[in-house]
Design a protein around this motif. Sequence first.
Motif, mmCIF file in Angstrom:
data_model
loop_
_atom_site.group_PDB
_atom_site.id
_atom_site.type_symbol
_atom_site.label_atom_id
_atom_site.label_comp_id
_atom_site.label_asym_id
_atom_site.label_seq_id
_atom_site.Cartn_x
_atom_site.Cartn_y
_atom_site.Cartn_z
ATOM 1 N N UNK A 17 0.272 5.443 2.797
ATOM 2 C CA UNK A 17 -0.349 4.622 1.744
ATOM 3 C C UNK A 17 0.672 3.671 1.128
ATOM 4 N N UNK A 18 1.938 4.113 1.096
ATOM 5 C CA UNK A 18 3.002 3.277 0.531
ATOM 6 C C UNK A 18 3.520 2.257 1.536
ATOM 7 N N UNK A 19 2.938 2.247 2.722
ATOM 8 C CA UNK A 19 3.356 1.286 3.741
ATOM 9 C C UNK A 19 4.643 1.660 4.448
ATOM 10 N N UNK A 20 4.993 2.951 4.398
ATOM 11 C CA UNK A 20 6.199 3.427 5.076
ATOM 12 C C UNK A 20 5.790 4.105 6.377
ATOM 13 N N UNK A 21 6.107 3.538 7.527
ATOM 14 C CA UNK A 21 5.741 4.179 8.803
ATOM 15 C C UNK A 21 6.435 5.530 8.938
ATOM 16 N N UNK A 22 5.694 6.526 9.386
ATOM 17 C CA UNK A 22 6.246 7.858 9.581
ATOM 18 C C UNK A 22 5.793 8.376 10.942
#
Length: 967
Positions: A17-22
């Motif tokens: 949701x924070x736009x951090x790819x995981x």
Amino acid sequence: MHSKAAEHGSVLERLRDAGVPVEASGHWLAAYSYDASNYRIPPLGVVFPRSVADVVAVMAACRETKTALISRGGGTSMAGNAIGPGIVLDFSRHMNRIIAIDATTGTADVEAGVVLAHLTRGTEGATGGSLTFAPDPSSKNRATIGGAIGNDACGNHSVRYGRTSDHVHEIDVVTSDGALLTASGKGIRATDPSDGYSVSRAFELGDALRKLAQDNLAPFRRELGRIQRQVSGYHLANLLPENGLNVARALVGTEGTCAVVVRARMKLVSRPSSALLVCLGYADVVDAAKDIETILEFSPAAVEGIDEAIVDTMRLRRGADSVRGLPRGSAFLYIDLDGDDADEVASQAALLLERLAANGRLLDGRTVPDPAERATLWRVREDGAGLSSRPASGGESQAGWEDSAVAPQNLAAYLADFRTLLDDYGLTGIMYGHFGAGCMHIRITYDLRTEEGRSVFRKFTQAAAELVVRHGGSLSGEHGDGRARSALLSQMYSPGMLAAFEEYRRLWDEAGILNPGSITDPDPFDANLALEGIPEREWRTHFELRPVEAAAAGADPWVHAVQACIGVGRCRSDSGGVMCPSFRATGDEKDSTRGRSRALQDMVRGARTIDEGWKSEDVREALDLCLACKACSNDCPAGVDMASYKSEFFSHYYEGRLRPMSHFSLGWLPRWLKLTSRISPLVNAVLAGPLGKVVAAAGGLTTRRAMPKFASRKMLSDALAGFAEAPAGADTVLFVDSFTQGFRPEVAAAAARVIEGTGRQVSCETDACCGLTWISTGQLDTAKKMLGKTVAKLDDGGNAPIVVIEPSCAAALKKDGPELLGSEAAERVSRRIQSFAEAVKQWVDEGWRPGAVPPAVTVQTHCHEYSTFGATVQRKALAALGIADVTEATGCCGVAGNFGFEANHYEISMKVAQQALAPALENTATDTPVLADGFSCAMQVKQLEPERKSLHLAELLDPEGGPQRAL
């Protein structure tokens, strides 16, 4: 500390949701479940931050969900401090910039993911060689600044330059509550003065750290900083008033338990203009250690030591000439003397040898002025951890007590007592390390696969901790405490000091989410062992995978083979050697030899990350970009042979499944060549026309690569006219492989003429196949049938050398044949196999001299020849021929058999070509011959420079052709 299942899901969702790819798929989790230690802890996900903002976002998500956060660089920790149960932040992928190098202030501004060797090269380049970055651990070409700060890394030259903490100026960190702070030699401040929260947090934390030091003045002064290599615990003596509240140095060695390092300003040092290696031989390591005090009187830059077990293993794995220049002895010291006057350095070296001879313990000693010889010797030392994991004497050795340290003057007594302790428990220790700093790396033959062996491990480790403390030493002298030694800190420190450690950590990380299980509130040192809990299962394999050695280790041969990787991580380097070309192209851990090994290790474990066995899609994906170049079987210190493992896996994975079309179009190539040789004009016309791309695409091949022209049967017969019949008494067999027959029969003719020119009689074998294309695509049942027929034909009762034109086919007959067939006949044939370059070297050594040779050549060494016949086989042959000016493209060409022709691999193939071959061609004059003995290599040369024709070594030496063929 472990998060609940619902929180596990929510942390991944919050990150996305924070736009951090995981990354959270099985092969990613497997790759990051391990470092270079004995431990395995699967994470929840892996993030590759691109900026500090990404780190802050990840920190917030972990804090809110009470999820552990683990910082990671090169993943080379031998203490288990780069793995954990939550989110792993890998800084090496993106946050790896050298921001600035300031020669005036002698500092470098770098991000946490910068590799140490890159910083060294960058510094020396930017300062004209006058300055360098000093810390140089053996893992320097893959370890990062963040990791070096995390465990206070040292290196080979630490006797001169000390630890990373001696070279830190300022460190920028993110705390678990989201503050952005800068730790310096004078305290702590907000990284951004306009950030009100961070300003306030810095003020409060600074006051708290002063109070902590003030409350513990006596214990900090009494218990900390007693020896040069006291790395265990936190370095809180740096907070004392006399040290000026040096928060930067106090943060070094905290192993990611206090804050997340994102950037640092590091101190640089002057680089001496002259250096000389002195190599010493002793009867044993204790005698070597007794001479350390004399050696230190000469102010050496390095005093490193190894024992004969590492040397023997190096020679076994890489050939007798892989270690050159060692003096007589069973234990060896490397002494680096340096200065600005070469004559003075040489004089000091002579005086040192004289002094040591007078001591009476030195067996032999010599100076090593030759740079190439020095590099060879240093590589033995630098590969020590991997080489000693499976020594030449058999069995396995493990980390766990590889990092103890004492004062140098106490080293001999400590080692003598330590050897007695090993004997008491029936263990063997393989020793190497920083003798000049009193720091020993000792891999020990624990059996961590059985409960009985783990019981010995527990008892011995407790006793070893007591022993090093009795000698006034430290549990850790470089690698940190991590999961290996944190639980033992109570033997080294008082309860009051342990309480101070806990308070220090709490001041930084009140949320308690950073790298749990290390230093304070530690996990037991025998918990989460990677070799524990492997299910007993018989894995049916086609390859014979060292069954005797595996049985001795108590493991199935397949399990034992894939567990060869211990995480050293040399496959992550971007220079030196050939492995791992796909990692060098993508920079992704999953595409390294280590990452693939970890996927296979989780496969045999049946772990939740990868639980489908031979049918695992995660393992297939992890292996997809492996070029099967075999370079790892030579370059990996632990001897991993990923090409064979990939072939074995694919053979099972595709049972009952439809294979990719390329496995038929390329995998069955020798069969197709029998057909195309009859209609080659038609085939060539079709492939050259509009229909060619359609045919290529239908076969799973790339349409962006120039296709080779097929040779006709007549071209082959004409080329070998006069050679095809086996003359009576022929003393050399020329194996004409399918590639040579089908695409360049003129090379076969040239090879036959060269052999005749040496005065030998030659017979040509044109009706046999090594099965290489079936091996590389994992069609091993067919490969074994092909190999069986070929071995039966070649095993004719004679001993004539079998010279193979195509290096990959030579390697298949040399190595894969015995491993797939497991027969004495295959072994006999293997002993007779020579690559063409290897044969040329032998002919020259026996007195043959060719005609004129060019003064210079550029050579693309074939990966399979490099790994199977020796890394220097081409260079040795060319040197023997009298060609002194050799530009060697030491790196995979990128085609690697079928890989570069497959549609989905073309982009990676061309990226790999840019690593060595393309730069070499760009720097090669148009009138300089380019050698590419491998057909794949020749095709890549043509792809890169269509107007340039490459040569096989046979064509270069052909008395009817020679170098002019290239022009």
